[in-house]
Design an enzyme around this catalytic site. Structure first.
Site, PDB file in Angstrom:
ATOM      1  N   ASP A 470     -21.041 -31.108 -20.416  1.00  0.00           N
ATOM      2  CA  ASP A 470     -21.136 -32.533 -20.682  1.00  0.00           C
ATOM      3  C   ASP A 470     -20.822 -32.731 -22.166  1.00  0.00           C
ATOM      4  O   ASP A 470     -20.933 -31.798 -22.962  1.00  0.00           O
ATOM      5  CB  ASP A 470     -22.547 -33.013 -20.344  1.00  0.00           C
ATOM      6  CG  ASP A 470     -22.728 -34.492 -20.580  1.00  0.00           C
ATOM      7  OD1 ASP A 470     -21.793 -35.248 -20.265  1.00  0.00           O
ATOM      8  OD2 ASP A 470     -23.791 -34.877 -21.087  1.00  0.00           O
ATOM      9  N   ASP A 669     -27.665 -31.943 -20.249  1.00  0.00           N
ATOM     10  CA  ASP A 669     -29.006 -32.191 -20.784  1.00  0.00           C
ATOM     11  C   ASP A 669     -29.670 -33.446 -20.261  1.00  0.00           C
ATOM     12  O   ASP A 669     -30.822 -33.715 -20.588  1.00  0.00           O
ATOM     13  CB  ASP A 669     -28.954 -32.261 -22.314  1.00  0.00           C
ATOM     14  CG  ASP A 669     -28.273 -33.521 -22.813  1.00  0.00           C
ATOM     15  OD1 ASP A 669     -27.458 -34.090 -22.048  1.00  0.00           O
ATOM     16  OD2 ASP A 669     -28.532 -33.936 -23.959  1.00  0.00           O
ATOM     17  N   ASP A 673     -27.197 -35.266 -15.186  1.00  0.00           N
ATOM     18  CA  ASP A 673     -26.593 -33.952 -14.993  1.00  0.00           C
ATOM     19  C   ASP A 673     -27.317 -33.120 -13.931  1.00  0.00           C
ATOM     20  O   ASP A 673     -26.810 -32.073 -13.514  1.00  0.00           O
ATOM     21  CB  ASP A 673     -26.594 -33.162 -16.312  1.00  0.00           C
ATOM     22  CG  ASP A 673     -25.697 -33.793 -17.358  1.00  0.00           C
ATOM     23  OD1 ASP A 673     -24.608 -34.279 -16.981  1.00  0.00           O
ATOM     24  OD2 ASP A 673     -26.074 -33.817 -18.545  1.00  0.00           O
TER      25      ASP A 673
END
Length: 782
Positions: A470, A669, A673
């Site tokens: 990400d 995080d 996700d």
């Protein structure tokens, strides 16, 4: 030398150069001249390897001063499990019904659990069996060394003395071996204890019958001089050597848990609490409550997780995060229990105490991971299941072949070869190969800020070839900052920023927070805004100082009829640099734009290069727009970009890659996700992120940057390489040892492998496997 020394008139006697004494708490060797901590009890001075051991001794000297520390009682409700077979869980200590290994307490160790009770018991039995085996060896093997002891005392008496020396060893010291061997047969789980108990029992019973009823034996059993040879020394020495191997193994296994004990020792035992009236006192850590104010002086460890309310200092967080550079802490910053305060005094407010602290959660995760099983261990289990019956069959065949076709006395050769096969083939090295490496690797990872949730994640990550990351909070800091203020004609920087920040004070969006924080840093005045309205996906509007102000994207400006053609090229250039540009309009005309960026972490570029060097393809999957995402990816050398992705899109991406044959790891995080982390072969959560992300991941990085992934990759590859080395060594050892013990080399060298040599080799194989696993404690992860 003993662990203590008697001294008179308060003066310790001198020690020979290089002499060491034993720490009565942990058993480590200590050089008395090294300036280590000492304590006096009962007229004796005791030496310790560390202040922690000295504190334990001073708190309860009677427990340790005897030289054989007694294990502490376990808390009520403690469950026990097998290190090699975690699926076995019992309410009481005992032996594993599958492998016979002693069950160990589950949960997080207290740090004061005392010595392993099995180690204490086996050490005592080893001392007794070794003390009786030495004279037994002298009597039996003396003639080979030029000491005709048997001739001096006569053959009949020598045999009876051997019986007297061997009986306590076999019937008392070896009792745990026979109990576990019996249980293995009852449970239909043949293991190393099956082979040891059969081998030792055969040698002893044969020798006992030969001593009590020699006339029962035909001439094939008689050696030179017509006497029936006995093998009491083999039975006793085998027991002593197996105990030696077990003691070394148990001590080594304790060292594999040293990472947990080291983590436990990070937390101080007391905290300095500040009362409401300003007085201060040191209190035990378990008396600290949420909301208490605590003083952390220079050089002290932070006692609990908390928030700095006063003071400024640099804090060494390396023992938690693996990062060597101290972090500056001041009013409003969070601190973590177990980290080391360097040079200033801090006053903190306790926020998480006891089992809620990050340190406690790390210890819990490591403890669980050390009890988990890697898939590769299934191979060793399957081999062991069939191996023991096969070895018993080989021993029977060897006995029959030697008995029928061997030279005289053929039956003696038959017994020696059968016992040697049973002893040398113990599959303990095979069973230890995987769990010892897993225990050591997970502990090493914890020291480097890499928390392994289970052994399967460790094994899978070594095979991963694709890493999805990400952007926000993983590649970047996750805290957007104001980077540019570009006014239009008729406006200046200060006025433009003042209007934008005044309007954004009413918003909770991260970009709004960045604009407001930027205004404070640049001392731009802020006013009250009225009529605040947020337009989803476009921006915000309101009234500031009597003027109508709007802040948003190009679509919002178009809705308001504001011409931004003169500002657009400059704004597009900023977007190409990875920045987010937001236009500002005042009373229907363009006032300029402000740009916000989420800075890339300083460590990200280097980490991406390292990940490429370790054979990983890196894909960035983000919800940001295409232009910003590609700008960030280009600056970092990322292989592929997937932008404008929703949480389910990341999950579909992972499923597509896996369907194409890729081994995928996902690092993230946020709450968004979590589905992707669960779908990946290995999920990697940033410890700075959401709890749901951490729960969905197999690996958690305490410090939220990609260097942790580099360390995790190095650790997983080193661990799997170590496991394969152990399994290879164990397989080769048994593949070579069994035929040698059966006597295949006899036609060439004219000698058989002694059961005692077989026992020594068996013990050495286990110790070698553990020693190899312990190398992971020092593996470089940078």
């Amino acid at each position: 030398m003993s662990s203590h020394e008697h001294h008179a008139h308060g003066v310790s006697p001198a020690h020979p150069a290089g002499a060491t004494v034993r720490d009565p708490v942990c058993g480590m060797s200590v050089d008395p001249a090294a300036g280590k901590p000492t304590a006096v009890h009962g007229g004796d001075r005791f030496h310790f390897c560390s202040e922690g051991c000295r504190s334990k001794f001073v708190a309860d000297p009677g427990r340790y001063a005897s030289g054989m520390p007694r294990p502490a009682a376990m808390p009520a409700g403690t469950k026990y499990t097998c290190p090699m077979h975690p699926q076995i869980v019992r309410d009481e200590p005992g032996a594993c019904p599958i492998c016979g290994m002693a069950l160990e307490p589950m949960g997080v160790p207290t740090g004061d659990e005392g010595p392993n009770p099995e180690l204490v018991d086996f050490t005592r039995r080893f001392v007794v069996s070794a003390a009786l085996s030495v004279p037994l060896l002298v009597i039996a093997m003396g003639p080979m060394l030029g000491l005709p002891v048997r001739d001096w005392i006569g053959e009949p008496l020598a045999t009876w003395v051997e019986l007297a020396l061997a009986t306590p060893v076999v019937l008392w010291a070896a009792k745990p071996f026979f109990e576990r061997g019996y249980q293995s047969i009852v449970n239909r789980s043949p293991n190393m204890w099956t082979l040891i108990s059969i081998g030792v029992g055969t040698a002893y019973l044969y020798s006992l019958v030969a001593t009590l009823f020699p006339d029962l034996f035909p001439h094939q059993f008689r050696g030179h001089g017509g006497s029936v040879p006995v093998y009491f020394e083999a039975a006793a020495v085998i027991v002593a050597l197996v105990f030696l191997g077990q003691v070394l193994e148990l001590r080594a296994r304790e060292r594999t848990g040293s990472a947990i004990r080291a983590l436990l020792d990070l937390a101080p035992k007391t905290a300095r609490r500040i009362a409401d009236d300003g007085t201060e006192e040191d209190v035990p850590l378990d008396e600290v409550s949420q909301g208490d104010r605590l003083r952390v002086r220079p050089g002290d460890s932070v006692p609990v997780d908390g928030l700095v309310v006063e003071g400024r200092s640099s804090v060494d967080e390396s023992m938690i995060t693996g990062e060597p550079v101290p972090v500056e802490k001041s009013d409003g910053d969070k601190v973590t229990g177990g980290t080391l305060n360097r040079n200033g005094t801090l006053v903190i407010r306790a926020e998480r105490v006891g089992a809620e602290t990050m340190l406690s959660q790390i210890v819990e995760m490591v403890a669980k991971a050390q009890r988990s099983r890697a898939p590769i261990q299934g191979l060793a289990d399957r081999v062991s299941y069939y191996f023991v019956p096969a070895v018993v069959l080989v021993a029977i065949v060897a006995f029959v072949v030697w008995g029928l076709f061997g030279p005289e006395p053929s039956m003696i050769f038959a017994i020696v070869s059968a016992v040697s096969v049973l002893i040398i083939a113990c599959p303990c090295a095979l069973g230890l190969a995987t769990p010892m490496s897993i225990m050591t690797a997970t502990g090493r990872g914890a020291q480097a800020g890499v928390l392994i949730k289970d052994a399967e994640a460790l094994e899978r990550f070594a095979a991963v070839d694709t890493l999805i990351v990400d952007k926000t909070g993983t590649l970047t800091e996750g805290r957007p900052r104001l980077t540019d203020v570009v006014p239009a004609d008729g406006f200046d920087d200060n006025r433009l920023l003042s209007l934008a920040a005044s309007l954004e004070r009413g918003s909770e969006h991260p970009l709004a927070e960045a604009i407001v924080e930027g205004a404070r840093e640049r001392d731009a005045a802020m006013q009250e805004a009225s009529g605040f309205e947020a337009v989803t996906g476009k921006g915000v509007s309101g009234t500031v100082g009597g003027a109508t102000v709007a802040l948003g994207n190009a679509a919002m400006m178009a809705d308001l009829g504001v011409a931004i053609d003169a500002l657009a090229p400059n704004a597009d250039a900023m977007r190409s640099e990875g920045k987010t540009a937001m236009f500002v309009a005042v009373d229907g005309r363009p006032a300029g734009f402000v740009a916000v960026a989420d800075p890339v972490k300083a460590t990200t570029a280097e980490a991406i290069r390292a990940l490429h060097g370790k054979g990983l393809r890196v894909i960035m999957a983000t919800g940001d727009n295409e232009r910003t995402a590609r700008a960030v990816a280009a600056s970092l050398g990322i292989d592929e970009v997937r932008a404008d992705m929703l949480p389910d899109g990341k999950q579909r991406l992972i499923e597509e890659l896996r369907a194409a044959g890729a081994k995928v790891a996902m690092a993230g995080d946020g709450v968004n996700d979590a589905p992707a982390l669960a779908a990946a072969d290995v999920g990697i959560a940033m410890g700075t992120g959401a709890d749901v992300a951490v729960e969905s991941a197999g690996i958690t990085l305490v410090k939220g940057d990609l260097n942790g992934i580099v360390r995790a990759r190095a650790l997983s590859q080193a661990a799997i390489r170590n496991i394969k080395q152990n399994l290879f060594f164990a397989f080769v050892y048994n593949a070579l040892g069994v035929p040698v013990a059966a006597g295949v080399l006899y036609p060439v060298f004219g000698t058989l492998l002694s059961p005692m040599i077989a026992a020594a080799a068996m013990s050495l194989s286990s110790v070698s496997v553990i020693a190899n696993a312990l190398r992971l404690r020092t593996v470089r992860l940078d």
